[in-house]
Write an enzyme that holds these catalytic residues in place. Structure first.
Site, short mmCIF file in Angstrom:
data_model
loop_
_atom_site.label_atom_id
_atom_site.label_comp_id
_atom_site.label_asym_id
_atom_site.label_seq_id
_atom_site.Cartn_x
_atom_site.Cartn_y
_atom_site.Cartn_z
N LYS A 35 90.33 -16.22 93.35
CA LYS A 35 91.23 -17.16 92.67
C LYS A 35 90.55 -18.51 92.44
CE LYS A 35 95.48 -15.00 94.33
NZ LYS A 35 96.39 -14.89 95.48
N LYS A 75 93.64 -10.49 89.69
CA LYS A 75 92.56 -11.49 89.87
C LYS A 75 91.19 -10.88 90.04
CE LYS A 75 95.35 -10.72 93.23
NZ LYS A 75 96.33 -11.22 94.14
N GLY A 120 104.69 -12.14 95.77
CA GLY A 120 106.03 -11.53 95.80
C GLY A 120 106.44 -11.05 94.43
N GLU A 141 98.12 -15.86 83.79
CA GLU A 141 98.77 -16.89 84.62
C GLU A 141 99.06 -16.40 86.05
OE1 GLU A 141 99.81 -20.38 83.67
OE2 GLU A 141 99.54 -20.07 85.80
N ILE A 165 103.31 -19.85 90.29
CA ILE A 165 103.03 -21.27 89.97
C ILE A 165 102.29 -21.36 88.63
CG2 ILE A 165 101.88 -23.39 90.75
CD1 ILE A 165 101.73 -22.18 93.54
N GLY A 177 105.74 -7.18 100.31
CA GLY A 177 105.05 -6.99 99.03
C GLY A 177 104.08 -8.10 98.70
N ASP A 205 90.48 -12.59 98.37
CA ASP A 205 91.47 -12.85 97.31
C ASP A 205 91.46 -14.33 96.93
OD1 ASP A 205 94.03 -11.90 95.84
OD2 ASP A 205 94.74 -13.62 97.00
N VAL A 210 104.73 -5.68 91.41
CA VAL A 210 104.79 -6.62 90.27
C VAL A 210 105.36 -5.93 89.03
CG1 VAL A 210 103.46 -8.20 88.81
CG2 VAL A 210 102.83 -7.94 91.21
P1 NDP Z 1 101.16 -2.14 93.74
O1 NDP Z 1 100.16 -1.30 94.46
O2 NDP Z 1 102.48 -2.37 94.35
O3 NDP Z 1 101.40 -1.55 92.27
C1 NDP Z 1 100.42 -1.01 91.45
C2 NDP Z 1 101.01 0.20 90.74
O4 NDP Z 1 100.11 0.63 89.75
C3 NDP Z 1 101.25 1.38 91.69
O5 NDP Z 1 102.47 2.01 91.41
C4 NDP Z 1 100.07 2.25 91.40
O6 NDP Z 1 100.28 3.62 91.68
C5 NDP Z 1 99.87 2.04 89.92
N1 NDP Z 1 98.52 2.36 89.51
C6 NDP Z 1 97.37 1.89 90.04
N2 NDP Z 1 96.32 2.41 89.39
C7 NDP Z 1 96.82 3.22 88.43
C8 NDP Z 1 96.23 4.06 87.45
N3 NDP Z 1 94.92 4.17 87.33
N4 NDP Z 1 97.05 4.73 86.62
C9 NDP Z 1 98.38 4.65 86.75
N5 NDP Z 1 98.99 3.89 87.68
C10 NDP Z 1 98.23 3.18 88.51
O7 NDP Z 1 100.45 -3.54 93.45
P2 NDP Z 1 101.14 -4.93 93.11
O8 NDP Z 1 102.24 -4.73 92.14
O9 NDP Z 1 101.42 -5.66 94.37
O10 NDP Z 1 99.93 -5.72 92.43
C11 NDP Z 1 99.51 -5.42 91.12
C12 NDP Z 1 98.45 -6.43 90.72
O11 NDP Z 1 99.03 -7.75 90.74
C13 NDP Z 1 97.25 -6.51 91.66
O12 NDP Z 1 96.13 -6.88 90.90
C14 NDP Z 1 97.60 -7.66 92.61
O13 NDP Z 1 96.47 -8.27 93.16
C15 NDP Z 1 98.30 -8.58 91.63
N6 NDP Z 1 99.23 -9.53 92.22
C16 NDP Z 1 100.12 -9.11 93.16
C17 NDP Z 1 101.04 -9.99 93.69
C18 NDP Z 1 102.03 -9.59 94.72
O14 NDP Z 1 102.72 -10.49 95.25
N7 NDP Z 1 102.18 -8.31 95.04
C19 NDP Z 1 101.03 -11.40 93.27
C20 NDP Z 1 100.05 -11.74 92.26
C21 NDP Z 1 99.19 -10.82 91.78
P3 NDP Z 1 99.81 4.23 93.09
O15 NDP Z 1 100.69 3.59 94.12
O16 NDP Z 1 100.03 5.69 92.96
O17 NDP Z 1 98.39 3.87 93.26
N1 HSE Z 2 97.97 -10.80 98.05
C1 HSE Z 2 98.13 -11.97 97.27
C2 HSE Z 2 98.59 -13.11 98.14
C3 HSE Z 2 99.10 -11.73 96.16
O1 HSE Z 2 99.03 -12.84 99.27
O2 HSE Z 2 98.50 -14.26 97.73
C4 HSE Z 2 99.20 -12.88 95.19
O3 HSE Z 2 98.03 -13.01 94.43
#
Ligand code: NDP
Ligand code: HSE
Length: 406
Positions: free
Chosen positions: A200, A100, A297, A124, A131, A182, A196, A12
């Site tokens: 939500k 979330k 995504g 959001e 959405i 992703g 999850d 994200v």
């Molecule tokens: P990722 O694991 O891809 O990204 C998280 C990033 O944050 C990683 O690079 C991670 O590093 C870094 N990170 C985590 N903790 C720390 C910390 N303490 N200090 C510094 N860096 C940190 O997750 P996503 O991007 O997929 O998801 C992020 C959030 O968004 C989550 O809450 C997820 O539930 C939510 N979300 C995700 C969606 C999706 O489609 N992927 C959709 C909607 C919500 P490292 O890898 O080294 O841990």
């Molecule tokens: N892991 C979550 C999903 C990401 O598949 O819906 C979006 O919140």
């Protein structure tokens, strides 16, 4: 100019940076100010990536920089996200998040701090990926008393169920695909066990009903027990299997359930496939409204996060009111809720007689499988059905139980 920081450069976070760059001109116009990304916090180094110019590993760089007015938290997990976000809000910085877990657990408290500080805590992207649903609940549907929300709220599980149903693929290989795309959580158990979707629906219910719906009080079942045979039976009776999250307000109580359900092909959520999510809201004035789009995504989620950044920039110094008090909502046990079950049991000489003895009349579903019997019960309260399933388990092997809404 408004200076911002992004915490987390994963799926994200990298999407947020990409969207801010790709649509820079229109975003700045809509925000009414130029948005400058000064910091990205992450644990890792990113080799040969221009992000390194903004990268920090120390949250204090961001918290102590008075120029930073808006922070996007997209790291995930409750800690240290909660500590970072709370500190940021207490320092007068608005925060937007896609997390979330954080919102379901601490949303009411963080909203209260934001209100006291006259800043904003926006989330959001925490429900339904790209959405718009949080803003409509907070701002567009305020004339209504919302009494029911039912949604497909998890992209990973909807992707898995769709691929199992349409292409006959097996659970594990499709989960791997969803992870590669992703969509899945870092620990995909959160997706496939329903946690999850549970968080939500807790967030949506808390906003819709104005009181704290604790996710721990929500009955939650995942999709790990759904087999290819269940898919065959579902088709046989004109249904699809979807992981639905529902909450309904009855008088001053709410019941909420997350579970795989066999829904009829004419149900408004039955054609929501793949990574798409949809949320069906019922209000006492507007009637039925449905929201649909990509639920997970990189870019769809980043779109919602960046929209929150724009909103936070537009509302610097003004709190956008949300109705989510810390007071806990009274929850009704699902034992009281009427349901119908689809049940499969191993076939032997006695199984038919046992089913009839425990359930009385049932609708048998024919599938061609010789080694089992499948049937749908009459509608009864969940608690009574659960007792009957327990009795059935004592005398025969129960292969699966799925709720039916048809
Ligand atoms: P990722 O694991 O891809 O990204 C998280 C990033 O944050 C990683 O690079 C991670 O590093 C870094 N990170 C985590 N903790 C720390 C910390 N303490 N200090 C510094 N860096 C940190 O997750 P996503 O991007 O997929 O998801 C992020 C959030 O968004 C989550 O809450 C997820 O539930 C939510 N979300 C995700 C969606 C999706 O489609 N992927 C959709 C909607 C919500 P490292 O890898 O080294 O841990
Ligand atoms: N892991 C979550 C999903 C990401 O598949 O819906 C979006 O919140």
């Amino acid at each position: 100019m408004v200076t911002i920081a992004v915490l987390g450069y994963g799926t994200v976070g990298s999407g947020v940076v990409e969207v801010l760059e790709k649509n820079k001109d229109s975003i700045n116009k809509k925000a009414g100010k130029q948005i400058r990304l000064k910091y990205v916090l992450d644990r890792k180094e990113f080799k040969d990536n221009p992000i390194n110019a903004r990268l920090t590993h120390d949250i204090e760089d961001i918290l102590n920089d008075d120029e930073v007015q808006v922070i996007a938290e997209v790291m995930g997990g409750v800690e240290p996200a909660y500590t970072f976000v709370k500190k940021a809000l207490l320092k007068g910085k608005s925060v937007v998040t896609s997390n979330k877990e954080l919102v379901a657990k601490h949303g009411a408290e963080l909203l209260k701090i934001a209100k006291e500080e006259n800043i904003n805590f926006l989330f959001e992207a925490s429900v339904g990926g790209g959405i718009p649903i949080i803003r409509p609940l907070n701002q567009s549907l305020t004339a209504d008393e919302i009494y029911q929300i039912t949604g497909i709220l998890n992209g990973t599980t909807n992707y898995i169920l769709t691929k199992m149903s349409e292409e006959g693929l097996d659970f594990d290989s499709v989960l791997k695909e969803a992870q590669d795309l992703g969509y899945a959580e870092r620990n995909p158990e959160a997706d496939v066990e329903g946690h999850d979707a549970c968080r939500k629906i807790a967030i949506l219910s808390s906003l819709a009903f104005g009181m704290h719906v604790d996710y721990k009080d929500i009955y939650t079942e995942g999709i790990t027990k759904i087999s290819d045979r269940d898919m065959v039976y579902a088709k046989q009776i004109g249904c699809d299997i979807k992981l639905l999250a529902t909450s309904k307000k009855i008088d001053d109580k709410v019941y909420a359930v997350v579970a795989p359900i066999m829904i009829g092909n004419d149900h408004p959520l039955s054609n929501v496939n793949g990574v798409f999510n949809a949320i069906f809201v019922k209000g006492n004035v507007i009637g039925d409204v449905m929201f649909y789009g990509k639920g997970a995504g990189k870019l769809p989620t980043a779109s919602a996060v960046v929209a929150d950044i724009v909103d936070a920039v537009k509302h610097l110094g003004t709190n956008i009111i949300s109705f989510w008090s810390k007071k806990k909502m009274k929850m009704m046990s699902i034992d009281e809720v009427p349901a119908k079950y689809f049940i499969r049991v191993k076939r032997d000489e006695e199984s038919k007689a046992i089913i009839n003895k425990i359930f009385g009349f049932v609708h048998v579903v024919y599938s061609g499988y010789e080694d089992e019997i499948a049937f749908i019960t009459e509608e009864e309260k969940e608690g009574e059905l659960q007792e009957k399933v327990k009795a059935l388990q004592e005398d025969t092997e129960v292969l699966n139980v799925i709720r039916v809404e048809k």
